[in-house]
Structure formats: structure tokens, C-alpha cells
Design a protein around this motif. Structure first.
Motif, short mmCIF file in Angstrom:
data_model
loop_
_atom_site.label_atom_id
_atom_site.label_comp_id
_atom_site.label_asym_id
_atom_site.label_seq_id
_atom_site.Cartn_x
_atom_site.Cartn_y
_atom_site.Cartn_z
N ALA A 47 44.82 55.92 -7.23
CA ALA A 47 44.12 54.65 -7.43
C ALA A 47 42.67 54.71 -6.96
CB ALA A 47 44.86 53.52 -6.69
N ASN A 48 42.38 55.61 -6.02
CA ASN A 48 41.01 55.73 -5.51
C ASN A 48 40.01 56.07 -6.60
OD1 ASN A 48 41.78 55.26 -2.80
ND2 ASN A 48 42.38 57.40 -2.56
N TYR A 51 39.22 52.28 -8.60
CA TYR A 51 38.84 51.01 -8.00
C TYR A 51 37.49 50.51 -8.49
CZ TYR A 51 42.65 51.31 -4.57
OH TYR A 51 43.89 51.37 -3.96
N SER A 172 45.28 49.58 -9.86
CA SER A 172 44.08 49.73 -9.05
C SER A 172 42.99 48.77 -9.50
CB SER A 172 43.57 51.17 -9.12
OG SER A 172 43.23 51.53 -10.45
N ARG A 173 42.90 48.56 -10.79
CA ARG A 173 41.85 47.67 -11.32
C ARG A 173 42.12 46.21 -10.92
NH1 ARG A 173 43.66 50.91 -15.48
NH2 ARG A 173 42.29 52.66 -15.95
N SER A 176 41.51 45.91 -7.12
CA SER A 176 40.08 45.97 -6.88
C SER A 176 39.39 44.66 -7.25
CB SER A 176 39.48 47.13 -7.67
OG SER A 176 38.08 47.18 -7.52
N TRP A 185 33.05 43.83 -2.55
CA TRP A 185 33.41 45.17 -3.02
C TRP A 185 33.59 46.17 -1.89
CZ3 TRP A 185 30.40 49.41 -2.00
CH2 TRP A 185 29.08 49.18 -1.57
N VAL A 188 37.11 46.70 -0.71
CA VAL A 188 37.96 47.51 -1.58
C VAL A 188 38.03 48.94 -1.04
CG1 VAL A 188 38.23 48.48 -3.89
CG2 VAL A 188 37.45 46.12 -3.62
N TYR A 189 36.87 49.50 -0.74
CA TYR A 189 36.82 50.88 -0.23
C TYR A 189 37.36 50.99 1.20
CZ TYR A 189 33.99 52.19 -4.27
OH TYR A 189 33.55 52.45 -5.56
N SER A 192 41.12 50.67 1.25
CA SER A 192 41.77 51.89 0.78
C SER A 192 41.72 52.98 1.85
CB SER A 192 41.11 52.39 -0.51
OG SER A 192 41.77 53.54 -1.00
#
Length: 417
Positions: A47-48, A51, A172-173, A176, A185, A188-189, A192
Motif C-alpha cells: 500500500a505504501n 498512498y 490504499s487510495r 489515503s 497528507w 498518511v505517511y 504508515s
């Protein structure tokens, strides 16, 4: 094939027997809890790579870059994945897998944290390149499952693990979009990164120890990966099939967020996420694809998937102002791509049981090159000529694969695969 590889092959039976809690059960099938863990882990790591897709419009505004430059973020992440497939995944045959998986996930955690705190677009690009390279953990886990599975159920078990991986790609979309809309945003990172740290501990604790299948030096491992491509024509063929399909897939999902947030639909980030969730319904095909592979229906179902993908892009072209047609196209594209992926992996895993990590490395690297090109070409097509040009590009790629597929009966491998 080198003598070292032949020696490794002769030792495959002993070395493939897993140690730890799975011992004694693999002959009758892989324990259900382990299949679930492998599926979830595969989905979370892969998924990384995706995103950023629904965030491209926001990232373009935040960092003041063009649409094409923003699309380059997806391309560079996939390039990183190709690098990881070529140089890291072959280590799955050379090193103890559990330790390799833990190490890669630790690096992924750090790279995602850097991406979350990025203060410039180049910084985000570099962090994404590194996280893309180390997120190949998913492609170490899939051959891990294939090694544990008995021959008669390998397609089914790989299909179940792949369904988790593919669900991760598609969900993942949605995740995200929802997270970025609620918290920005960066979360999101950073979120994860936390998940990767937890996953590293969980896999380190739960996975059985699995000995290497070869002792040849790393440089020879890399050379032998290229040699496998020359030795097994079916490996190159299936890689090219999937390169065309994944190129089309990447072109669609890299650009559809621009359509949905554009003047015809005016979707918010949450709206884009809900659309991606509809597309995720295509993941339901994965177990069926594994069943078709076990029943030796690989060739006809591959041809059918190419035709369905081309049809899906035709629907997408007509649906640029119709959300129902766009959603139907998304589902069909996802189903077709997943079908050819699982059928392809089932084929290559039968070529050399002692080299499954290297076979998978060559296969995935080949088609991720197609995915990276598809992302970039899709962004350029959309920027220069709009959604119609993107739809034509997307339909052309599976049609080329279908033409190539018509020559498959002439190869000696088609009778087997």
C-alpha cells in the motif's frame, strides 16, 4: 544453471520445510492464521506505493509543481520498487527470510517518517524512492507462502495471500483520501510509518524461521536472476504480459483522481477515496484466479483478462462524464490485472522451486517497469490530450498483450503453463 543452483535445487525439499509453529502442518496446508497474517502484511506493505495517488492534486498545490511533476512521484516510487525487486528480493533465496523482512521494514519505517516531515518536493521524492525500494517485503512474503504450500493447493494459497496484497493496493487510495481529508497528507505517511514498525515486530514474532535455499554469493545471486530469464521463456513472457496490464492499471489510477476532482465531478478527497473503494471490489477475483490456475486454465483466462481490460478502457472513455461507467471500468480493470498477476505467479513458481524469490524478483521487476512507464505516459497523455487520450493508451496496452498472447501456443512452455 550453475552447479551451485543445481545443488540448491537438490536441497530444496529439506530447506523448504519451515521451522517453528508450521512444521508438520504444511503437508496438509498452511495454517489459516498464517495465511491471514501473510495476506495482511503483504497488503499493508505494498500500500505504501499507492498512498500518493489520490493526493497528487493536493501535493501539486502544496509544493507548487505541475501535474506531470506530481505524477512523477508515483513513477519514482515504482522505480524504487523495481530497484528493490532487482537487488533486494533475490536475497530471499540467499538469507534467512524473517531477518531480511524485519530489516527491510525498519528502513521502510524510517523512509516514511522522512516523507511525512518532508519540507520540499525533492525530499518527498527521495523518501518515496527509498520506501518504494524496501516495500518489496510483500514480494518476499508471497514466495514464502508458495514455499509453505503443498503442490495441490499452491495456487489457492498464493491466491489468498495475493488477495490481501491486491486489496492493500486498492484500499490504499481510500485510506489515503480519508486520512488526508481529516488530518492532512503528512499523517498518511506518518501513520504508515507507525504501521510498518508494528508489522516488523509482529512478523518477527510470528513467522517461522525459513532457511536460505542457496549459499551462492550475492553477486552470483544477481547474475543467476538474469540467467533465469534466459533459461525460462515463460518467465519473460508472463513478465511482459503483466507489464502491459500493470502499465494500463497505473495509467488509469494515476490520472483518474484528476478527473474526479475536476470540473465535471468536483469530488473531494473523500469522494475520490469512496470511488477507489468501489474499484477495490475487483480484489474478489483473486481466489478464483488461483482456482483457475490449479485447474490448468491459465492460458484461456489470461486471454480473457486482456480482452476485458481493453473493454474496460473503452467504457472509461465513454464514462468521463458518467460516474457509473467509470466505476464499472475501474472494477473490470482491477479484476483483469489481478487475474493475469495471479496466473503469472502460479506459472513462474513452477519453473524452479529452489529459486522462487529470484523468479518473483525478475517477474515483478519486469512488470513494474511497465507500471512506472504507464504512470508517466498516463500523466503526459492526460495533460496533453485529456481523458480520451488516456483511455486510448489504456486500451492499447492490453490489446498489444493479447496479440502477443496469440503466439503463446508456439512455445514449448504453453503446454505446461
Amino acid at each position: 544453471m550453475s552447479s551451485d543452483l543445481q545443488t540448491a535445487g537438490s536441497q530444496a525439499t529439506e530447506r523448504h520445510a519451515p521451522r517453528g509453529p508450521v512444521t508438520g502442518k504444511a503437508a496438509h496446508g498452511v495454517p489459516g492464521w498464517l495465511v491471514v497474517l501473510l495476506a495482511v502484511a503483504s497488503g499493508m506493505t505494498v500500500a505504501n506505493l499507492y498512498y500518493a495517488q489520490p493526493l497528487l492534486s493536493s501535493l501539486a498545490d502544496v509544493f507548487h509543481v505541475s501535474t506531470a511533476a506530481a505524477g512523477g512521484l508515483i513513477t519514482l516510487t515504482q522505480v524504487g520498487y523495481v530497484i528493490g525487486m532487482l537487488f533486494l528480493v533475490p536475497l530471499g533465496d540467499r538469507l534467512e527470510k524473517r531477518r531480511l523482512i524485519t530489516t527491510l521494514l525498519t528502513v521502510t519505517t524510517l523512509a516514511l517518517a522522512v516523507a511525512g516531515f518532508a519540507t520540499s518536493f525533492p525530499m518527498l521524492l527521495i523518501a518515496s524512492l527509498i520506501s518504494g525500494a524496501t516495500s518489496v517485503v510483500a514480494q518476499i512474503l508471497v514466495p514464502f507462502a508458495a514455499n509453505l504450500a503443498p503442490d495441490h493447493a499452491r495456487g489457492k494459497i498464493v491466491g489468498r495471500v495475493m488477495s490481501g496484497l491486491l486489496t492493500g493496493i486498492l484500499l490504499s487510495r481510500t485510506v489515503s483520501s480519508l486520512v488526508s481529508d481529516l488530518a492532512g497528507w503528512r499523517v498518511v505517511y506518518l501513520g504508515s510509518a507507525v504501521l510498518m514498525a508494528i508489522l516488523a515486530v509482529a512478523l518477527r514474532t510470528a513467522l517461522p524461521s525459513h532457511a536460505p535455499t542457496t549459499t551462492i554469493p550475492y553477486t552470483q545471486v544477481l547474475r543467476s536472476t538474469l540467467q533465469l530469464v534466459r533459461t525460462h521463456p515463460a518467465l519473460l513472457r508472463r513478465g511482459l504480459y503483466q507489464a502491459a496490464m500493470f502499465g494500463a492499471f497505473s495509467a488509469f489510477w494515476t490520472t483518474v483522481s484528476f478527473v474526479l476532482t475536476g470540473p465535471h465531478f468536483h469530488y473531494s478527497a473523500i469522494g475520490v477515496g469512496i470511488f477507489a473503494l468501489v474499484g477495490a471490489a475487483g480484489a474478489a477475483i483473486a481466489p478464483f484466479a488461483g482456482h483457475w490456475a490449479d485447474r490448468k486454465l491459465t492460458r484461456p483466462m489470461t486471454g480473457a483478462a486482456f480482452a476485458i481490460a481493453a473493454l474496460a478502457f473503452a467504457l472509461a472513455g465513454f464514462g468521463q462524464h458518467n460516474i457509473i461507467l467509470l466505476a464499472l471500468a475501474a472494477i473490470l480493470i482491477d479484476m483483469a490485472v489481478q487475474t493475469t498477476l495471479i496466473l503469472g505467479q502460479h506459472t513462474i513458481y513452477q519453473l524452479d522451486p529452489s529459486a522462487r524469490a529470484r523468479l518473483n524478483s525478475a517477474f515483478i521487476a519486469t512488470f513494474f517497469i511497465g507500471g512506472a512507464l504507464g504512470s508517466q505516459l498516463g500523466s503526459l497523455a492526460y495533460r496533453t490530450s485529456g481523458w480520451t487520450a488516456l483511455s486510448i493508451l489504456g486500451a492499447t496496452l492490453p490489446l498489444i498483450a493479447l496479440l502477443y498472447w496469440t503466439t503463446e501456443h508456439r512455445t514449448p512452455h504453453s503446454a505446461k503453463h
